[in-house]
Write a protein that holds these residues in place. Structure first.
Motif, PDB file in Angstrom:
ATOM      1  N   HIS A  19     -10.413   6.314  -6.206  1.00 55.46           N
ATOM      2  CA  HIS A  19     -10.070   4.900  -6.344  1.00 55.46           C
ATOM      3  C   HIS A  19     -11.107   4.003  -5.702  1.00 55.46           C
ATOM      4  O   HIS A  19     -11.329   2.875  -6.171  1.00 55.46           O
ATOM      5  CB  HIS A  19      -8.677   4.642  -5.785  1.00 55.46           C
ATOM      6  N   TYR A  20     -11.729   4.469  -4.624  1.00 57.31           N
ATOM      7  CA  TYR A  20     -12.852   3.705  -4.085  1.00 57.31           C
ATOM      8  C   TYR A  20     -13.883   3.463  -5.186  1.00 57.31           C
ATOM      9  O   TYR A  20     -14.321   2.340  -5.417  1.00 57.31           O
ATOM     10  CB  TYR A  20     -13.531   4.484  -2.960  1.00 57.31           C
ATOM     11  N   THR A  21     -14.292   4.546  -5.851  1.00 57.24           N
ATOM     12  CA  THR A  21     -15.358   4.422  -6.856  1.00 57.24           C
ATOM     13  C   THR A  21     -14.907   3.570  -8.040  1.00 57.24           C
ATOM     14  O   THR A  21     -15.657   2.735  -8.538  1.00 57.24           O
ATOM     15  CB  THR A  21     -15.800   5.803  -7.371  1.00 57.24           C
ATOM     16  N   LYS A  22     -13.685   3.774  -8.478  1.00 55.17           N
ATOM     17  CA  LYS A  22     -13.165   3.050  -9.637  1.00 55.17           C
ATOM     18  C   LYS A  22     -13.188   1.536  -9.417  1.00 55.17           C
ATOM     19  O   LYS A  22     -13.615   0.761 -10.281  1.00 55.17           O
ATOM     20  CB  LYS A  22     -11.741   3.541  -9.911  1.00 55.17           C
ATOM     21  N   HIS A  23     -12.755   1.110  -8.227  1.00 51.34           N
ATOM     22  CA  HIS A  23     -12.679  -0.325  -7.962  1.00 51.34           C
ATOM     23  C   HIS A  23     -14.008  -0.882  -7.474  1.00 51.34           C
ATOM     24  O   HIS A  23     -14.322  -2.050  -7.740  1.00 51.34           O
ATOM     25  CB  HIS A  23     -11.548  -0.607  -6.975  1.00 51.34           C
ATOM     26  N   LEU A  24     -14.818  -0.090  -6.794  1.00 48.74           N
ATOM     27  CA  LEU A  24     -16.147  -0.554  -6.399  1.00 48.74           C
ATOM     28  C   LEU A  24     -17.013  -0.823  -7.623  1.00 48.74           C
ATOM     29  O   LEU A  24     -17.704  -1.840  -7.702  1.00 48.74           O
ATOM     30  CB  LEU A  24     -16.827   0.480  -5.491  1.00 48.74           C
ATOM     31  N   THR A  25     -16.979   0.097  -8.586  1.00 42.03           N
ATOM     32  CA  THR A  25     -17.800  -0.093  -9.786  1.00 42.03           C
ATOM     33  C   THR A  25     -17.302  -1.268 -10.629  1.00 42.03           C
ATOM     34  O   THR A  25     -18.095  -1.960 -11.268  1.00 42.03           O
ATOM     35  CB  THR A  25     -17.837   1.184 -10.643  1.00 42.03           C
ATOM     36  N   SER A  26     -15.997  -1.516 -10.618  1.00 43.10           N
ATOM     37  CA  SER A  26     -15.473  -2.666 -11.376  1.00 43.10           C
ATOM     38  C   SER A  26     -15.980  -3.981 -10.792  1.00 43.10           C
ATOM     39  O   SER A  26     -15.995  -5.008 -11.471  1.00 43.10           O
ATOM     40  CB  SER A  26     -13.945  -2.646 -11.380  1.00 43.10           C
ATOM     41  N   LEU A  27     -16.414  -3.948  -9.519  1.00 42.04           N
ATOM     42  CA  LEU A  27     -16.952  -5.137  -8.860  1.00 42.04           C
ATOM     43  C   LEU A  27     -18.478  -5.177  -8.910  1.00 42.04           C
ATOM     44  O   LEU A  27     -19.101  -6.023  -8.261  1.00 42.04           O
ATOM     45  CB  LEU A  27     -16.479  -5.178  -7.400  1.00 42.04           C
ATOM     46  N   GLY A  28     -19.079  -4.233  -9.670  1.00 36.40           N
ATOM     47  CA  GLY A  28     -20.520  -4.266  -9.886  1.00 36.40           C
ATOM     48  C   GLY A  28     -21.343  -3.356  -8.994  1.00 36.40           C
ATOM     49  O   GLY A  28     -22.578  -3.335  -9.102  1.00 36.40           O
ATOM     50  N   HIS A  29     -20.706  -2.599  -8.124  1.00 32.72           N
ATOM     51  CA  HIS A  29     -21.451  -1.686  -7.252  1.00 32.72           C
ATOM     52  C   HIS A  29     -21.775  -0.393  -8.007  1.00 32.72           C
ATOM     53  O   HIS A  29     -21.045   0.015  -8.911  1.00 32.72           O
ATOM     54  CB  HIS A  29     -20.632  -1.373  -6.001  1.00 32.72           C
ATOM     55  N   LYS A  30     -22.869   0.253  -7.604  1.00 30.68           N
ATOM     56  CA  LYS A  30     -23.273   1.509  -8.235  1.00 30.68           C
ATOM     57  C   LYS A  30     -23.117   2.648  -7.229  1.00 30.68           C
ATOM     58  O   LYS A  30     -23.382   2.469  -6.040  1.00 30.68           O
ATOM     59  CB  LYS A  30     -24.718   1.422  -8.724  1.00 30.68           C
ATOM     60  N   CYS A  35     -20.605  16.251  -4.745  1.00 31.33           N
ATOM     61  CA  CYS A  35     -19.372  16.988  -4.460  1.00 31.33           C
ATOM     62  C   CYS A  35     -19.479  18.419  -4.988  1.00 31.33           C
ATOM     63  O   CYS A  35     -20.422  18.778  -5.692  1.00 31.33           O
ATOM     64  CB  CYS A  35     -18.172  16.295  -5.097  1.00 31.33           C
ATOM     65  N   ASN A  36     -18.484  19.211  -4.673  1.00 25.43           N
ATOM     66  CA  ASN A  36     -18.377  20.570  -5.204  1.00 25.43           C
ATOM     67  C   ASN A  36     -17.839  20.565  -6.626  1.00 25.43           C
ATOM     68  O   ASN A  36     -17.124  19.643  -7.025  1.00 25.43           O
ATOM     69  CB  ASN A  36     -17.433  21.410  -4.335  1.00 25.43           C
ATOM     70  N   ASP A  37     -18.172  21.614  -7.342  1.00 25.59           N
ATOM     71  CA  ASP A  37     -17.635  21.812  -8.691  1.00 25.59           C
ATOM     72  C   ASP A  37     -16.657  22.981  -8.645  1.00 25.59           C
ATOM     73  O   ASP A  37     -17.057  24.130  -8.474  1.00 25.59           O
ATOM     74  CB  ASP A  37     -18.771  22.111  -9.671  1.00 25.59           C
ATOM     75  N   TYR A  38     -15.374  22.675  -8.764  1.00 25.62           N
ATOM     76  CA  TYR A  38     -14.352  23.720  -8.770  1.00 25.62           C
ATOM     77  C   TYR A  38     -13.931  24.083 -10.188  1.00 25.62           C
ATOM     78  O   TYR A  38     -12.897  24.710 -10.393  1.00 25.62           O
ATOM     79  CB  TYR A  38     -13.141  23.268  -7.941  1.00 25.62           C
ATOM     80  N   HIS A  39     -14.737  23.657 -11.156  1.00 21.35           N
ATOM     81  CA  HIS A  39     -14.525  23.985 -12.573  1.00 21.35           C
ATOM     82  C   HIS A  39     -13.193  23.462 -13.097  1.00 21.35           C
ATOM     83  O   HIS A  39     -12.557  24.066 -13.956  1.00 21.35           O
ATOM     84  CB  HIS A  39     -14.658  25.497 -12.802  1.00 21.35           C
ATOM     85  N   LEU A  40     -12.772  22.314 -12.537  1.00 26.05           N
ATOM     86  CA  LEU A  40     -11.641  21.587 -13.090  1.00 26.05           C
ATOM     87  C   LEU A  40     -12.181  20.620 -14.138  1.00 26.05           C
ATOM     88  O   LEU A  40     -13.390  20.424 -14.257  1.00 26.05           O
ATOM     89  CB  LEU A  40     -10.915  20.826 -11.980  1.00 26.05           C
ATOM     90  N   GLU A  41     -11.297  20.032 -14.908  1.00 29.79           N
ATOM     91  CA  GLU A  41     -11.738  19.097 -15.931  1.00 29.79           C
ATOM     92  C   GLU A  41     -12.531  17.959 -15.301  1.00 29.79           C
ATOM     93  O   GLU A  41     -12.124  17.377 -14.286  1.00 29.79           O
ATOM     94  CB  GLU A  41     -10.525  18.535 -16.682  1.00 29.79           C
ATOM     95  N   LYS A  42     -13.697  17.641 -15.891  1.00 33.73           N
ATOM     96  CA  LYS A  42     -14.572  16.608 -15.338  1.00 33.73           C
ATOM     97  C   LYS A  42     -13.998  15.213 -15.611  1.00 33.73           C
ATOM     98  O   LYS A  42     -13.488  14.938 -16.692  1.00 33.73           O
ATOM     99  CB  LYS A  42     -15.971  16.713 -15.937  1.00 33.73           C
ATOM    100  N   VAL A  43     -14.098  14.356 -14.610  1.00 26.59           N
ATOM    101  CA  VAL A  43     -13.664  12.969 -14.721  1.00 26.59           C
ATOM    102  C   VAL A  43     -14.907  12.079 -14.715  1.00 26.59           C
ATOM    103  O   VAL A  43     -15.800  12.264 -13.883  1.00 26.59           O
ATOM    104  CB  VAL A  43     -12.742  12.582 -13.547  1.00 26.59           C
ATOM    105  N   GLU A  44     -14.979  11.136 -15.644  1.00 24.97           N
ATOM    106  CA  GLU A  44     -16.136  10.257 -15.736  1.00 24.97           C
ATOM    107  C   GLU A  44     -15.711   8.797 -15.584  1.00 24.97           C
ATOM    108  O   GLU A  44     -14.719   8.363 -16.180  1.00 24.97           O
ATOM    109  CB  GLU A  44     -16.852  10.452 -17.075  1.00 24.97           C
ATOM    110  N   VAL A  45     -16.468   8.064 -14.772  1.00 22.37           N
ATOM    111  CA  VAL A  45     -16.253   6.636 -14.579  1.00 22.37           C
ATOM    112  C   VAL A  45     -17.609   5.945 -14.720  1.00 22.37           C
ATOM    113  O   VAL A  45     -18.598   6.417 -14.141  1.00 22.37           O
ATOM    114  CB  VAL A  45     -15.648   6.341 -13.178  1.00 22.37           C
TER     115      VAL A  45
END
Length: 355
Positions: A19-30, A35-45
């Motif tokens: 949620h940090y990333t989701k709302h930070l990017t909505s405000l124009g931050h990059k 992180c680790n890859d535990y081979h779960l479904e990838k989430v993209e924002v």
């Protein structure tokens, strides 16, 4: 602002960082997210560049993190680094040079052994000295970890609204979402069985979403079979955050059940905020931080055993539920919406540390 986030868990499966990333990017931050890859479904924002380390071995991923941090810093203009705490993360602190760094401490140690807890809580405090600043969830947690005044800021838990339609509270549709590890969720099933014996006319359904040890998961399945709860209690296992909406839509009572121990007492429960902001009435265990969040407007408290959980269900069932209003329940925690937490707490901390 260009933000570099380092976290142990796979992106999208840690509610806070996601949620940090989701709302930070909505405000124009990059954001660059390591992180680790535990081979779960990838989430993209959008505007979140995720760099995965495919090393499940704890020593190997620590080494891989160390090797990747320096080139990431060299190739990108980073304004601030947010480092989610894991044991021995201080070993990478020297790689950041004069960069502004914030250690994100979401929990104290929850080992059942008191000596282990004391040592690992001391370790958290020790490691925090290697970062520019620290953020944590609550004053009670900061005091427990003995952080020095002025060395930390409080960035509370938050939630998004999964479901904003008006709720009906006629039937009892329970929902638990979260880890099963050391949470004793089986006691809520046992409590539900006791409640159904006391109020056989009540219509109930209980969705349990999360994962724990094989033994914990197996025990939940065994209880469902033992008490013939098929169709009443459904254990769904792990479900990605993005796919929880149908369960919040069906539910009208959220379960926030953590053991009433000294090491959970100062840990706010993320799920209380998610439940309440989606209009769910909340049944929560009577810990210090839960008492600060749950009141007569939005829920009821119980002890961490089956009998008390059953009594809470009886009290809820026998109350005048026609007076419950989902908008009033949501409004009781409006300030904890993730958008408000990020804009009102996290970003000011970033700006102060960068100064």
């Amino acid at each position: 602002m260009n933000i570099f986030i380092i976290a142990q868990g796979q992106y999208g499966y840690n509610a806070g960082c996601y949620h940090y990333t989701k709302h930070l990017t909505s405000l124009g931050h990059k954001i660059i997210y390591l992180c680790n890859d535990y081979h779960l479904e990838k989430v993209e924002v959008p505007n979140v560049k995720v760099i995965y380390v495919d090393e499940p071995n704890s020593i190997k991923w620590r080494l891989r993190f160390s090797k990747l941090i320096k080139p990431i810093l060299k190739e990108n203009k980073i304004d601030v680094v947010l480092y989610e705490y894991y044991k021995c993360c201080f070993l990478n602190a020297h790689l950041f040079g004069k960069k502004s760094t914030i250690l994100d401490v979401r929990t104290g140690d929850v080992a059942k052994n008191k000596l282990k807890r004391l040592f690992f809580n001391w370790l958290i405090k020790f490691e925090s000295f290697f970062f520019s600043h620290t953020i944590t969830l609550s004053e009670s947690l900061a005091k427990k970890l003995k952080f020095k005044d002025g060395s930390y800021d409080i960035v509370t838990l938050g939630a998004d609204i999964f479901e904003d339609a008006p709720k009906q509270y006629d039937d009892i549709n329970l929902l638990y979402v979260g880890t099963l590890k050391q949470r004793d969720i089986h006691k809520t099933i046992q409590g539900l069985v006791k409640f159904m014996k006391e109020r056989p006319q009540a219509k109930c359904h209980y969705d349990i979403i999360g994962f724990g040890t094989p033994e914990e998961e197996s025990y939940i399945g065994d209880l469902i079979k033992k008490h013939n709860l098929g169709g009443i209690v459904e254990f769904h296992g792990r479900i990605n955050y993005e796919f929880l909406k149908p369960y919040f839509k069906r539910a009208n009572v959220g379960v926030a059940f953590v053991p009433m121990t000294p090491y959970y007492d100062c840990q706010p429960s993320t799920k209380i905020y998610e439940y309440v902001l989606s209009g769910l009435y909340c049944i929560a265990t009577n810990t210090y931080e839960n008492k600060l969040a749950v009141d007569s407007r939005n829920g009821i408290l119980c002890d961490d055993n089956a009998d008390s959980f059953a009594k809470a269900l009886i009290e809820y069932h026998d109350s005048d539920r026609s007076k419950l209003n989902s908008d009033e329940i949501r409004n009781s925690m409006k300030k904890y919406m993730w958008s408000n937490v990020v804009s009102g707490q996290l970003i000011p901390t970033f700006e102060n540390v960068c100064k």
